[in-house]
Write a protein that holds these residues in place. Structure first.
Motif, PDB file in Angstrom:
ATOM      1  N   PHE A   1      -8.927  -2.933   1.757  1.00 61.33           N
ATOM      2  CA  PHE A   1      -7.542  -3.241   2.111  1.00 61.33           C
ATOM      3  C   PHE A   1      -6.855  -3.889   0.914  1.00 61.33           C
ATOM      4  O   PHE A   1      -7.397  -4.798   0.293  1.00 61.33           O
ATOM      5  N   SER A   2      -5.653  -3.417   0.569  1.00 55.26           N
ATOM      6  CA  SER A   2      -5.005  -3.913  -0.642  1.00 55.26           C
ATOM      7  C   SER A   2      -3.594  -4.437  -0.405  1.00 55.26           C
ATOM      8  O   SER A   2      -2.867  -4.670  -1.357  1.00 55.26           O
ATOM      9  N   ASN A   3      -3.205  -4.594   0.868  1.00 54.55           N
ATOM     10  CA  ASN A   3      -1.887  -5.148   1.158  1.00 54.55           C
ATOM     11  C   ASN A   3      -0.793  -4.330   0.479  1.00 54.55           C
ATOM     12  O   ASN A   3       0.165  -4.872  -0.080  1.00 54.55           O
ATOM     13  N   GLU A   4      -0.934  -3.006   0.529  1.00 55.12           N
ATOM     14  CA  GLU A   4      -0.041  -2.114  -0.215  1.00 55.12           C
ATOM     15  C   GLU A   4       1.352  -2.022   0.400  1.00 55.12           C
ATOM     16  O   GLU A   4       2.349  -1.918  -0.303  1.00 55.12           O
ATOM     17  N   PRO A  53       0.536   6.822 -11.100  1.00 53.92           N
ATOM     18  CA  PRO A  53      -0.229   8.061 -10.898  1.00 53.92           C
ATOM     19  C   PRO A  53      -1.702   7.798 -10.605  1.00 53.92           C
ATOM     20  O   PRO A  53      -2.337   8.548  -9.855  1.00 53.92           O
ATOM     21  N   GLY A  54      -2.253   6.719 -11.158  1.00 45.38           N
ATOM     22  CA  GLY A  54      -3.646   6.392 -10.900  1.00 45.38           C
ATOM     23  C   GLY A  54      -3.915   6.010  -9.457  1.00 45.38           C
ATOM     24  O   GLY A  54      -5.063   6.014  -9.003  1.00 45.38           O
ATOM     25  N   ASP A  55      -2.855   5.659  -8.718  1.00 48.44           N
ATOM     26  CA  ASP A  55      -2.983   5.270  -7.310  1.00 48.44           C
ATOM     27  C   ASP A  55      -2.618   6.417  -6.371  1.00 48.44           C
ATOM     28  O   ASP A  55      -2.470   6.218  -5.172  1.00 48.44           O
ATOM     29  N   GLU A  56      -2.474   7.637  -6.916  1.00 52.99           N
ATOM     30  CA  GLU A  56      -1.947   8.752  -6.125  1.00 52.99           C
ATOM     31  C   GLU A  56      -2.786   9.031  -4.882  1.00 52.99           C
ATOM     32  O   GLU A  56      -2.238   9.216  -3.790  1.00 52.99           O
ATOM     33  N   GLU A  57      -4.110   9.031  -5.010  1.00 51.05           N
ATOM     34  CA  GLU A  57      -4.949   9.354  -3.855  1.00 51.05           C
ATOM     35  C   GLU A  57      -4.762   8.332  -2.732  1.00 51.05           C
ATOM     36  O   GLU A  57      -4.625   8.704  -1.556  1.00 51.05           O
ATOM     37  N   ARG A  58      -4.754   7.048  -3.108  1.00 55.40           N
ATOM     38  CA  ARG A  58      -4.608   5.997  -2.093  1.00 55.40           C
ATOM     39  C   ARG A  58      -3.225   6.046  -1.452  1.00 55.40           C
ATOM     40  O   ARG A  58      -3.087   5.894  -0.236  1.00 55.40           O
ATOM     41  N   ILE A  59      -2.187   6.276  -2.247  1.00 57.75           N
ATOM     42  CA  ILE A  59      -0.832   6.315  -1.703  1.00 57.75           C
ATOM     43  C   ILE A  59      -0.614   7.572  -0.859  1.00 57.75           C
ATOM     44  O   ILE A  59       0.071   7.533   0.167  1.00 57.75           O
ATOM     45  N   LYS A  60      -1.226   8.690  -1.272  1.00 54.11           N
ATOM     46  CA  LYS A  60      -1.118   9.898  -0.467  1.00 54.11           C
ATOM     47  C   LYS A  60      -1.786   9.728   0.893  1.00 54.11           C
ATOM     48  O   LYS A  60      -1.354  10.303   1.889  1.00 54.11           O
TER      49      LYS A  60
END
Length: 301
Positions: A217-220, A244-251
């Motif tokens: 959990f990252s409090n995104e 862009p490095g966070d694309e998978e998590r944000i998707k």
């Protein structure tokens, strides 16, 4: 009761969510005795074996409608106005509202933005929800903002400045009867901190699959917004990051929003079905502020 499935929430959030669910189930399935029943039982016990006095009808009292029975805890699930127990959320939240109606056109956005209320429990959330106008009935060019405490619903806020948003536009006529539920489900996913739960596609054999966490959990999520416009409604999910490095998590957040929260068909573009101007898309706040005509990188799910 079965053991809960593995959760990606922090222990405090998971415990609060589980406590709220257990309390709701217990209150609905095993309601405590009323004041009348309690007094009758006590009167019968005290009068037993006392000769003629024991044959008298027991004295009873009835709790007046709208008053809480002091002998029993009451949650919002049993009484929406007079609850005595609160279940804390993992994060406190604040509801904001603004309206760009004619009388507000002379004001700046900051002046038009109104803080409605802050809350930090399940009960306080439902107290708010049950006493505000739903999105389907607010004036066009009005917005509700639900953001974590201390975060202003603005690009300039430090929690939002490097982030972005998932967004979907829904035609007013086609979705006027469902936008209120979509907004409720979005708020519940936000305050329940479930947007970051890994999305797993349901199947006919397992319609409610258990999610095995793939990341912590990252409090995104910083907040969620619903907007009313003349031709459409729009719902946004704001994030802290957009790299862009966070694309998978944000998707993953976008998938949960589109398929898990809104319940839309997987693999079918909303723009193809409903002829709207956008599908469920992610764009950084920086690109959102770009001048008209500038190419903007977007992610879709």
């Amino acid at each position: 009761m079965a053991e809960p499935s593995t959760s990606s929430l922090p222990p405090a959030a998971a415990d609060a969510a589980a406590a709220a669910v257990r309390a709701a189930i217990e209150k609905s399935q095993q309601p405590g005795p009323t004041a009348t029943e309690t007094e009758a039982k006590e009167g019968a016990t005290e009068g037993a074996g006392e000769g003629p006095e024991g044959d008298k009808e027991p004295q009873t009292t009835t709790v007046q409608p709208g008053l809480v029975d002091p002998n029993h805890d009451v949650t919002v699930f049993a009484d929406q106005a007079n609850f005595t127990v609160k279940h804390p959320l993992y994060s406190p939240w604040t509801m904001w509202f603004d309206s760009a109606s004619k009388q507000d056109k002379a004001k700046s956005w900051d002046e038009a933005l109104v803080k409605v209320i802050a809350f930090e429990s399940v009960e306080e959330f439902w107290g708010l929800y049950n006493n505000i106008v739903p999105p389907s009935l607010i004036h066009p060019n009005s917005n509700y903002y639900l953001f974590k405490e201390g975060i202003k619903p603005a690009w300039e806020d430090s929690a939002n400045s490097k982030g972005g948003k998932w967004s979907v536009q829904l035609p007013r006529g086609k979705y006027s009867e469902t936008i209120d539920n979509f907004w409720l489900y979005t708020m519940l996913a936000a305050i329940g901190e479930t947007f970051e739960t890994p999305f797993i596609k349901p199947t006919p054999e397992d319609p409610l699959p258990s999610a095995t966490p793939t990341s912590s959990f990252s409090n995104e999520i910083t907040g969620v917004i619903v907007s009313s416009r003349k031709a459409f409604y729009r719902i946004n999910i704001w994030t802290r990051t957009s790299n862009p490095g966070d694309e998978e998590r944000i998707k993953n957040i976008g998938k949960h929003f589109k398929y898990g929260v809104l319940g839309l068909e997987e693999g079918l573009k909303i723009s193809e079905r409903d002829k709207v101007s956008s599908d469920v898309e992610f764009v950084s706040h920086k690109d959102s502020q770009a001048k008209y005509g500038t190419k903007v990188d977007k992610w879709t799910v």
